[in-house]
Design a protein around this motif. Sequence first.
Motif, PDB file in Angstrom:
ATOM      1  N   ASP A  76       0.811  -1.221   0.000  1.00 33.51           N
ATOM      2  CA  ASP A  76       0.000   0.000   0.000  1.00 33.51           C
ATOM      3  C   ASP A  76       0.845   1.271   0.000  1.00 33.51           C
ATOM      4  OD1 ASP A  76      -2.471  -1.362   0.065  1.00 33.51           O
ATOM      5  OD2 ASP A  76      -2.283  -1.622   2.233  1.00 33.51           O
ATOM      6  N   ASP A  77       2.158   1.129  -0.007  1.00 40.52           N
ATOM      7  CA  ASP A  77       3.082   2.272   0.025  1.00 40.52           C
ATOM      8  C   ASP A  77       2.880   3.156   1.248  1.00 40.52           C
ATOM      9  OD1 ASP A  77       4.453   1.608  -2.299  1.00 40.52           O
ATOM     10  OD2 ASP A  77       3.099   2.731  -3.586  1.00 40.52           O
ATOM     11  N   ASP A  78       2.536   2.534   2.399  1.00 42.35           N
ATOM     12  CA  ASP A  78       2.352   3.361   3.597  1.00 42.35           C
ATOM     13  C   ASP A  78       3.109   2.836   4.823  1.00 42.35           C
ATOM     14  OD1 ASP A  78       0.747   1.194   4.257  1.00 42.35           O
ATOM     15  OD2 ASP A  78      -1.098   2.353   4.411  1.00 42.35           O
ATOM     16  N   THR A  79       3.978   1.865   4.614  1.00 46.25           N
ATOM     17  CA  THR A  79       4.860   1.347   5.665  1.00 46.25           C
ATOM     18  C   THR A  79       6.163   0.923   5.008  1.00 46.25           C
ATOM     19  OG1 THR A  79       2.969   0.517   6.932  1.00 46.25           O
ATOM     20  CG2 THR A  79       5.129  -0.399   7.491  1.00 46.25           C
ATOM     21  N   LEU A  80       7.270   1.169   5.713  1.00 44.53           N
ATOM     22  CA  LEU A  80       8.576   0.825   5.169  1.00 44.53           C
ATOM     23  C   LEU A  80       9.291  -0.202   6.034  1.00 44.53           C
ATOM     24  CD1 LEU A  80       9.874   4.420   4.361  1.00 44.53           C
ATOM     25  CD2 LEU A  80       8.735   2.815   2.804  1.00 44.53           C
ATOM     26  N   LEU A  81      10.034  -1.089   5.381  1.00 53.96           N
ATOM     27  CA  LEU A  81      11.008  -1.936   6.047  1.00 53.96           C
ATOM     28  C   LEU A  81      12.367  -1.349   5.702  1.00 53.96           C
ATOM     29  CD1 LEU A  81       9.809  -5.585   5.276  1.00 53.96           C
ATOM     30  CD2 LEU A  81       9.566  -4.317   7.410  1.00 53.96           C
ATOM     31  N   VAL A  82      13.128  -1.021   6.733  1.00 51.94           N
ATOM     32  CA  VAL A  82      14.447  -0.433   6.533  1.00 51.94           C
ATOM     33  C   VAL A  82      15.466  -1.461   7.010  1.00 51.94           C
ATOM     34  CG1 VAL A  82      15.952   1.515   7.055  1.00 51.94           C
ATOM     35  CG2 VAL A  82      13.464   1.863   6.946  1.00 51.94           C
ATOM     36  N   TYR A  83      16.166  -2.071   6.070  1.00 52.70           N
ATOM     37  CA  TYR A  83      17.167  -3.094   6.392  1.00 52.70           C
ATOM     38  C   TYR A  83      18.501  -2.407   6.651  1.00 52.70           C
ATOM     39  CZ  TYR A  83      13.845  -6.640   4.937  1.00 52.70           C
ATOM     40  OH  TYR A  83      12.738  -7.458   4.844  1.00 52.70           O
ATOM     41  N   VAL A  84      19.109  -2.725   7.796  1.00 51.59           N
ATOM     42  CA  VAL A  84      20.321  -2.036   8.222  1.00 51.59           C
ATOM     43  C   VAL A  84      21.386  -3.009   8.711  1.00 51.59           C
ATOM     44  CG1 VAL A  84      18.963  -0.019   8.964  1.00 51.59           C
ATOM     45  CG2 VAL A  84      19.626  -1.751  10.648  1.00 51.59           C
ATOM     46  N   ASP A  85      22.609  -2.508   8.753  1.00 51.94           N
ATOM     47  CA  ASP A  85      23.676  -3.129   9.528  1.00 51.94           C
ATOM     48  C   ASP A  85      23.733  -2.323  10.813  1.00 51.94           C
ATOM     49  OD1 ASP A  85      24.442  -5.146   7.808  1.00 51.94           O
ATOM     50  OD2 ASP A  85      25.989  -3.952   6.829  1.00 51.94           O
ATOM     51  N   GLN A  86      23.356  -2.942  11.920  1.00 50.83           N
ATOM     52  CA  GLN A  86      23.283  -2.269  13.215  1.00 50.83           C
ATOM     53  C   GLN A  86      24.642  -2.297  13.900  1.00 50.83           C
ATOM     54  OE1 GLN A  86      20.521  -0.752  14.892  1.00 50.83           O
ATOM     55  NE2 GLN A  86      22.151  -0.115  16.272  1.00 50.83           N
ATOM     56  N   THR A  87      25.104  -1.127  14.322  1.00 52.51           N
ATOM     57  CA  THR A  87      26.302  -1.031  15.156  1.00 52.51           C
ATOM     58  C   THR A  87      25.840  -0.906  16.596  1.00 52.51           C
ATOM     59  OG1 THR A  87      27.538   0.094  13.422  1.00 52.51           O
ATOM     60  CG2 THR A  87      28.356   0.342  15.672  1.00 52.51           C
ATOM     61  N   GLY A  88      26.276  -1.804  17.455  1.00 49.32           N
ATOM     62  CA  GLY A  88      25.840  -1.763  18.847  1.00 49.32           C
ATOM     63  C   GLY A  88      24.404  -2.213  18.976  1.00 49.32           C
ATOM     64  N   VAL A  89      23.687  -1.575  19.901  1.00 50.34           N
ATOM     65  CA  VAL A  89      22.297  -1.954  20.176  1.00 50.34           C
ATOM     66  C   VAL A  89      21.341  -0.955  19.533  1.00 50.34           C
ATOM     67  CG1 VAL A  89      22.946  -3.084  22.330  1.00 50.34           C
ATOM     68  CG2 VAL A  89      22.207  -0.703  22.377  1.00 50.34           C
ATOM     69  N   ALA A  90      20.139  -1.420  19.253  1.00 53.67           N
ATOM     70  CA  ALA A  90      19.137  -0.545  18.650  1.00 53.67           C
ATOM     71  C   ALA A  90      18.264   0.143  19.701  1.00 53.67           C
ATOM     72  CB  ALA A  90      18.247  -1.334  17.695  1.00 53.67           C
ATOM     73  N   CYS A  91      18.107  -0.484  20.851  1.00 54.78           N
ATOM     74  CA  CYS A  91      17.176   0.020  21.861  1.00 54.78           C
ATOM     75  C   CYS A  91      17.870   0.922  22.882  1.00 54.78           C
ATOM     76  CB  CYS A  91      16.518  -1.161  22.577  1.00 54.78           C
ATOM     77  SG  CYS A  91      15.218  -0.666  23.719  1.00 54.78           S
ATOM     78  N   HIS A  92      17.180   1.976  23.271  1.00 54.02           N
ATOM     79  CA  HIS A  92      17.728   2.902  24.263  1.00 54.02           C
ATOM     80  C   HIS A  92      17.870   2.264  25.650  1.00 54.02           C
ATOM     81  CE1 HIS A  92      13.458   3.289  25.195  1.00 54.02           C
ATOM     82  NE2 HIS A  92      13.822   3.780  26.358  1.00 54.02           N
ATOM     83  N   THR A  93      17.250   1.081  25.849  1.00 55.78           N
ATOM     84  CA  THR A  93      17.354   0.385  27.134  1.00 55.78           C
ATOM     85  C   THR A  93      18.646  -0.419  27.242  1.00 55.78           C
ATOM     86  OG1 THR A  93      16.266  -1.621  26.356  1.00 55.78           O
ATOM     87  CG2 THR A  93      14.841   0.128  27.256  1.00 55.78           C
ATOM     88  N   GLY A  94      19.379  -0.527  26.130  1.00 58.29           N
ATOM     89  CA  GLY A  94      20.583  -1.330  26.104  1.00 58.29           C
ATOM     90  C   GLY A  94      20.375  -2.704  25.505  1.00 58.29           C
ATOM     91  N   ASN A  95      19.131  -3.057  25.197  1.00 62.03           N
ATOM     92  CA  ASN A  95      18.843  -4.324  24.523  1.00 62.03           C
ATOM     93  C   ASN A  95      19.137  -4.185  23.041  1.00 62.03           C
ATOM     94  OD1 ASN A  95      17.447  -6.357  26.439  1.00 62.03           O
ATOM     95  ND2 ASN A  95      16.588  -4.368  26.971  1.00 62.03           N
ATOM     96  N   TYR A  96      19.515  -5.304  22.433  1.00 62.23           N
ATOM     97  CA  TYR A  96      19.844  -5.278  21.011  1.00 62.23           C
ATOM     98  C   TYR A  96      18.644  -4.841  20.180  1.00 62.23           C
ATOM     99  CZ  TYR A  96      21.484  -6.673  16.441  1.00 62.23           C
ATOM    100  OH  TYR A  96      21.839  -6.673  15.121  1.00 62.23           O
ATOM    101  N   SER A  97      17.470  -5.397  20.474  1.00 61.67           N
ATOM    102  CA  SER A  97      16.231  -5.057  19.785  1.00 61.67           C
ATOM    103  C   SER A  97      15.279  -4.399  20.773  1.00 61.67           C
ATOM    104  CB  SER A  97      15.581  -6.333  19.228  1.00 61.67           C
ATOM    105  OG  SER A  97      14.270  -6.085  18.786  1.00 61.67           O
ATOM    106  N   CYS A  98      14.426  -3.538  20.277  1.00 63.63           N
ATOM    107  CA  CYS A  98      13.396  -2.936  21.127  1.00 63.63           C
ATOM    108  C   CYS A  98      12.295  -3.944  21.474  1.00 63.63           C
ATOM    109  CB  CYS A  98      12.775  -1.730  20.423  1.00 63.63           C
ATOM    110  SG  CYS A  98      13.911  -0.344  20.231  1.00 63.63           S
ATOM    111  N   PHE A  99      12.240  -5.046  20.739  1.00 65.73           N
ATOM    112  CA  PHE A  99      11.191  -6.043  20.943  1.00 65.73           C
ATOM    113  C   PHE A  99      11.732  -7.213  21.757  1.00 65.73           C
ATOM    114  CE2 PHE A  99      10.021  -3.597  17.257  1.00 65.73           C
ATOM    115  CZ  PHE A  99       8.709  -3.278  17.532  1.00 65.73           C
ATOM    116  N   PHE A 100      11.732  -7.052  23.080  1.00 66.12           N
ATOM    117  CA  PHE A 100      12.257  -8.094  23.968  1.00 66.12           C
ATOM    118  C   PHE A 100      11.279  -8.464  25.073  1.00 66.12           C
ATOM    119  CE2 PHE A 100      13.576  -3.989  25.559  1.00 66.12           C
ATOM    120  CZ  PHE A 100      13.332  -4.062  26.913  1.00 66.12           C
ATOM    121  N   LYS A 101      10.124  -7.836  25.148  1.00 70.30           N
ATOM    122  CA  LYS A 101       9.157  -8.095  26.218  1.00 70.30           C
ATOM    123  C   LYS A 101       8.038  -9.008  25.714  1.00 70.30           C
ATOM    124  CE  LYS A 101       9.713  -3.502  28.226  1.00 70.30           C
ATOM    125  NZ  LYS A 101       8.988  -2.269  28.593  1.00 70.30           N
ATOM    126  N   GLU A 102       8.256 -10.314  25.827  1.00 65.23           N
ATOM    127  CA  GLU A 102       7.218 -11.248  25.382  1.00 65.23           C
ATOM    128  C   GLU A 102       6.007 -11.132  26.295  1.00 65.23           C
ATOM    129  OE1 GLU A 102       6.965 -15.910  25.526  1.00 65.23           O
ATOM    130  OE2 GLU A 102       8.167 -15.249  23.808  1.00 65.23           O
TER     131      GLU A 102
END
Length: 109
Positions: A76-102
């Motif tokens: 629908d051209d209204d959401t993007l997937l941005v593929y990256v090479d991540q340096t360090g962690v992505a989350c401000h909490t210090g976790n690698y991913s922001c999605f860690f709370k199951e």
Amino acid sequence: MDLERYFAKADLIPAIVVEEKNGEVLMLAYMNRESLRKTMETGYTWFYSRSRQELWNKGATSGHLQKVKRIVADCDDDTLLVYVDQTGVACHTGNYSCFFKEIWRDQDE
């Protein structure tokens, strides 16, 4: 490239950031026209902060940069997937991913 098609429905669009090497979802942020343009020009992620009402370059302060490898739009051209090479962690909490709370898991599996 005309970026207007991605902002036909809204001035901000979701940008899901994915680690290029393994497909792990790292974070969700929002882009406006200017941040998408800057991302494409610099090769590093730029987003629009809804709380601060300003652009921000991911990792500019922390050094946890995201080098963009490719950007893919949804059907629908209204959401993007941005593929990256991540340096360090992505989350401000210090976790690698922001999605860690199951919050739920199918117990049958």
